[in-house]
Write a protein that holds these residues in place. Structure first.
Motif, short mmCIF file in Angstrom:
data_model
loop_
_atom_site.label_atom_id
_atom_site.label_comp_id
_atom_site.label_asym_id
_atom_site.label_seq_id
_atom_site.Cartn_x
_atom_site.Cartn_y
_atom_site.Cartn_z
N SER A 34 0.81 -1.22 0.00
CA SER A 34 0.00 0.00 0.00
C SER A 34 0.84 1.27 0.00
N HIS A 35 2.11 1.17 -0.31
CA HIS A 35 2.99 2.34 -0.29
C HIS A 35 2.87 3.09 -1.61
N ASN A 36 1.82 3.85 -1.73
CA ASN A 36 1.62 4.75 -2.86
C ASN A 36 1.50 6.17 -2.32
N LEU A 37 2.10 7.11 -3.01
CA LEU A 37 2.06 8.49 -2.58
C LEU A 37 0.69 9.10 -2.87
N ASN A 38 0.12 9.74 -1.88
CA ASN A 38 -1.14 10.46 -2.06
C ASN A 38 -0.80 11.95 -2.18
N ILE A 39 -0.58 12.41 -3.40
CA ILE A 39 -0.07 13.76 -3.63
C ILE A 39 -1.10 14.62 -4.36
N GLY A 40 -2.33 14.15 -4.42
CA GLY A 40 -3.37 14.97 -5.05
C GLY A 40 -3.16 15.12 -6.55
N ASP A 41 -3.14 16.38 -7.02
CA ASP A 41 -3.00 16.63 -8.44
C ASP A 41 -1.55 16.87 -8.86
N LYS A 42 -0.61 16.57 -7.98
CA LYS A 42 0.80 16.74 -8.32
C LYS A 42 1.29 15.58 -9.17
N ILE A 43 2.52 15.66 -9.61
CA ILE A 43 3.10 14.66 -10.49
C ILE A 43 4.17 13.88 -9.72
#
Length: 311
Positions: A256-265
């Motif tokens: 589950s190690h995914n970055l939650n960065i919203g609308d960023k790249i």
């Protein structure tokens, strides 16, 4: 000895080198360099010179700044012998839980389990064999980087001897060991054919050792190699099913190690270095090529995995 053949440029091996160069430019203080990792004890130390290490009486200051790292065992409940924070001396006012009654005082929070904490990278057999000159490879210094020169035909190599050594070197974090090991592994898998399948049991321990370092870069590198291994020949995916208990526990931790960065790249997606996404792709590939028993074995080790084949 003249070189017999040159390898094709590997995107995975070249990406690791470019990432190191980029980190050195961004972190000019050297905090992300290999030298700093050596001082912290996370990367194997090199030798003092080409002839080996100096005697301790002639080089007493060598590696003096290197810290010795060790993992400590954590406990979820503080005991009577130590205080809540584990540092103060025990007294009659020390907080504890148990003895059949209500807790006395306020016990401190439990320490971190350290499941995702990076472990020191063990010295690989590839480094020892390469320093000794026992591997038939060398770096090809040409106009285009990312190649190695083989001194013999790859098809004529003894895969039972060499392939586990190259897999063991894939966890190295210092060049030229890492570049030669990763590039050499892809070359041997590409040209191995039927020689790869009998060697699969010997590849489990090197892969498990690399995954157990908990280093995201090493895990991504090993997952890409694992995907190439599954696609390198028939029946290899099914041959890996009995070894899921050795390979999948670490993937379950980082799934589950995914970055939650919203609308960023997240630019690691372009380099296929997003750990959570790469683990999902690897598990789907293992299920696709692992036969009818693959899904139930993956589900046993990673309960949150959902099949990509079952409707």
């Amino acid at each position: 000895m003249a070189s017999v053949g040159q390898s094709k440029p590997s995107r995975a091996a070249a990406t690791l080198m470019l990432d190191d160069a980029l980190n050195n430019m961004i972190h000019r203080d050297g905090s992300k360099s290999t030298k700093t990792a050596k001082r912290q004890g996370m990367v194997p130390l090199g030798r003092h010179c080409c002839l080996g290490d100096f005697p301790p009486d002639l080089a007493p200051e060598a590696w003096k700044t290197v810290k010795k790292t060790s993992l400590t065992k954590s406990f979820s409940t503080p005991s009577l012998a130590v205080s809540g924070n584990g540092l103060e001396a025990p007294s009659m006012h020390t907080a504890f839980a148990g003895l059949g009654g209500l807790p006395r005082g306020m016990p401190g929070p439990p320490p971190k389990a350290g499941a995702v904490k990076q472990r020191p990278v063990p010295v690989s057999e590839f480094r020892r064999f390469y320093d000794r000159g026992d591997l038939p490879i060398s770096v090809f210094h040409g106009a285009v980087g990312g190649k190695i020169a083989w001194k013999v035909d790859v098809e004529k190599l003894d895969y039972h001897h060499y392939l586990p050594i190259f897999f063991d070197g894939a966890r190295e974090q210092e060049d030229p060991y890492r570049f030669l090991a990763v590039q050499g592994t892809y070359d041997m898998l590409e040209k191995g054919g039927q020689k790869v399948l009998p060697v699969v049991p010997q590849l489990i321990i090197p892969m498990k050792t690399a995954l157990n370092t908990r280093n995201p870069t090493i895990i991504c590198t090993m997952l890409k190699i694992l995907q190439a291994l599954v696609k390198s020949g028939d029946m290899i995916g099914e041959a890996l099913v009995p070894y899921y208990r050795q390979l999948l526990p670490v993937l379950s931790i980082f799934k589950s190690h995914n970055l939650n960065i919203g609308d960023k790249i997240d630019y690691r997606q372009r380099k296929n270095m997003n750990l959570g996404t790469l683990i999902d792709e690897t598990l789907e590939m293992l299920e696709t090529h692992g036969g009818e028993d693959a899904f139930i074995n993956i589900k046993y080790m990673i309960p949150t995995y959902e099949s990509c084949l079952l409707a």
